[in-house]
Design a protein around this motif. Sequence first.
Motif, PDB file in Angstrom:
ATOM      1  N   SER A 151       0.835  -1.208   0.000  1.00 36.52           N
ATOM      2  CA  SER A 151       0.000   0.000   0.000  1.00 36.52           C
ATOM      3  C   SER A 151       0.867   1.255   0.000  1.00 36.52           C
ATOM      4  N   ALA A 195      -5.545   0.009  -8.352  1.00 40.24           N
ATOM      5  CA  ALA A 195      -4.200   0.032  -8.937  1.00 40.24           C
ATOM      6  C   ALA A 195      -4.266   0.190 -10.454  1.00 40.24           C
ATOM      7  N   VAL A 221       2.917  -2.364  -8.690  1.00 38.60           N
ATOM      8  CA  VAL A 221       1.784  -2.534  -7.779  1.00 38.60           C
ATOM      9  C   VAL A 221       0.643  -3.280  -8.469  1.00 38.60           C
ATOM     10  N   GLY A 223       3.839   2.075 -10.353  1.00 39.05           N
ATOM     11  CA  GLY A 223       2.444   1.707 -10.577  1.00 39.05           C
ATOM     12  C   GLY A 223       2.292   0.370 -11.279  1.00 39.05           C
ATOM     13  N   ASN A 240       2.122   1.850  -3.436  1.00 41.01           N
ATOM     14  CA  ASN A 240       1.061   2.408  -4.278  1.00 41.01           C
ATOM     15  C   ASN A 240       0.945   3.915  -4.057  1.00 41.01           C
TER      16      ASN A 240
END
Length: 717
Positions: free
Chosen positions: A638, A681, A663, A660, A641
Amino acid sequence: MSSPSVQWPVWVGDVPRLAAAFQPRTAIGDHADGVRREGRDVVLSGAGGVGKSQLAAYLARQLRDQERTTSAGLDVLVWARATGPDQIITAYAEAAGQLHLSGADQEGEDGAARLFVRWLAATRRRWLVVLDDLTDPAPLEEWWPDSGTGNGWVMATTRREDAQFSGQGRTLLRLGLYTREEAGAYLRRRLTDAGHAHLHDAGRADELANELGDLPLALGHAAAYLINTRRTMSDYLTLLRDQSSRLGDLFPSSADTEGYGRPVTASLLLSLDSVHEADATHLARPLLQLAALMDPHGHPDTAWTTSAALSYLRTARPPRRRRLRRHHPAVTEGEVRSALECLRTYALITQDTATAPIRLHALTARAVRETIPSGTLSAAVCTAADAIMSLWPRHDHEERELAAALRASTVHLDDLTRPALWQTETHPCIYQASSSLTDAGLYQQAIEYDESTVRRSNDIHGPDHPDTLRARSNLAVSYSDAGRVQEALDLRERVLADRERILGDDHPDTLSARNNLAVSYSDAGRVQEALDLRERVLADRERILGDDHPDTLRARNNLAVSYSDAGRVQEALDLGERVLADRERILGDDHPDTLSARNNLANSYRDAGRVQEALDLRERVLADRERILGDDHPDTLSARNNLANSYSDAGRVQEALDLGERVLADRERILGDDHPRTLDARNNLARARDTAAAVQQLDTATPATAADVQPPSDTPE
């Protein structure tokens, strides 16, 4: 950064050490090898005690050791306990990690295990997967590797003979008892190798094999007894036949459905008598009884040096006389080790090394449990459960194999002794197993486990018992973690209503239920309802618990998140700064709750347009979580992210894209394509790509639409 290199060969799981005087069962071993060379997988089927796992270990060792230096040697060997899907998944996830498969080092075991299964189907490396003691055909389709390329082989052992275990490239081979010749060869070699060939009597050996039903396990007990006591086979036969009255009480013939329990119990009783004489600590018998309650495939020997175990053993062994008082001296770790060594000597337990898991054959364990006095069973069960809880790692992902072993022992203990772990209250290990499944990313298994827990608690305690309400609350958590938002919300509404009715509005469990329902309202996009509920929770906790109680700090943190969701930016920021300051003061800089507060304050900085402050804080949060929790913890993902979002805000487009993409790949693999966090995501990455395209247009003097790009979403905590 280049990927770390794989250290070949890759071995996962402990291949059992071959028993002394192991008999290779040549006919069926050759058959299995022939099946392998034909490109088919093998399922070794047979009753308990006939040596399925031993034969599988022998065949695995042949491939691993004898071919190791040849061009046809094994590159990968995975030995997985297979009494439940989560054990298979844990072993596969470990293999994926050792192979450094892309994305395997992130959160959750399920996705890493799937990566490994796909790798097996595509690799040109030589591999072997052993699934030991399959009890349920269900995992066959999902977790049975494809060996169609001819580079790998699957071998399984099971007591079952279901149709699913044959066909589809699998051959079922049935393993029976020793032949009389194999039984005689085993006894002769076992006694000779131990330096006691004079104890072997060919005529009596045939009688002994017949008396014990040619069962390898029972013959192993007998051989160990003969070696340790130096008795003759004639003496042993006389003692064995004298066991009839004791045997009838412990193991009536009507209970011996497989036909093998009575020979094992008879040989066990003799061994226990001898152990009692040889064991100076007087701990071997109660230790064996405790071990018989655990998963027979292996449990940590450190379970029996926990404070709970040492306290139980202190009163379980005969007291000593001190003047006119009966005295129970403290038990030392050294005494426990000595007693375990005595049990190993008599082949009642096995350990491949001094620190390896303790294994106890299922039939031996069953016979041992029959010797536990009914008056002490409840205390023994509680001790085993307390020992399990004492060993549970703080973060499951850091010790996956240990967590999986403890889950297996929890389930096994409960299945054997129910409702012992539910009286008068549900033992914490029942709930810990649920949390462990969720922490491992085994969301479907967690749901199935929690649904069973709810049914059992309802049957044992009733629908309004606090433990049943807690079980239902845990099920709601599992629904939420699996992305089943509406089911979680519906269940949490019912739990809150029931707790308000039964416990009252101000009970701590009621406040927790109110907080959890606010989480579900937030997940469902019902922002104002979540905010209203969180304002009430905070007011109640400040009134009941005080301003600095951890639950009050948590309520204040959650309310700050709701202010942010509602667009009340300044209120979220002010409350977030207060929460962080309080947590740093009370809990310290590295406490998980402090890290969450730091994360949420970064979200508020971002909402307020304070881009650099948000980025600086998020870099710190990610670094702290990688250091404290590890790269593969859900909270670390998290944080990664959220940092990607801050890179995007700061115009560091390529860094945002790289992070990105990482993730998204992880969340697709671990949570599935449709999980809400996966969707977040995916949306974040799409927006980052739009931003990158807009920046590129600006760089080429093309009118840009960057102002129309929606900002990516953060993960609040």
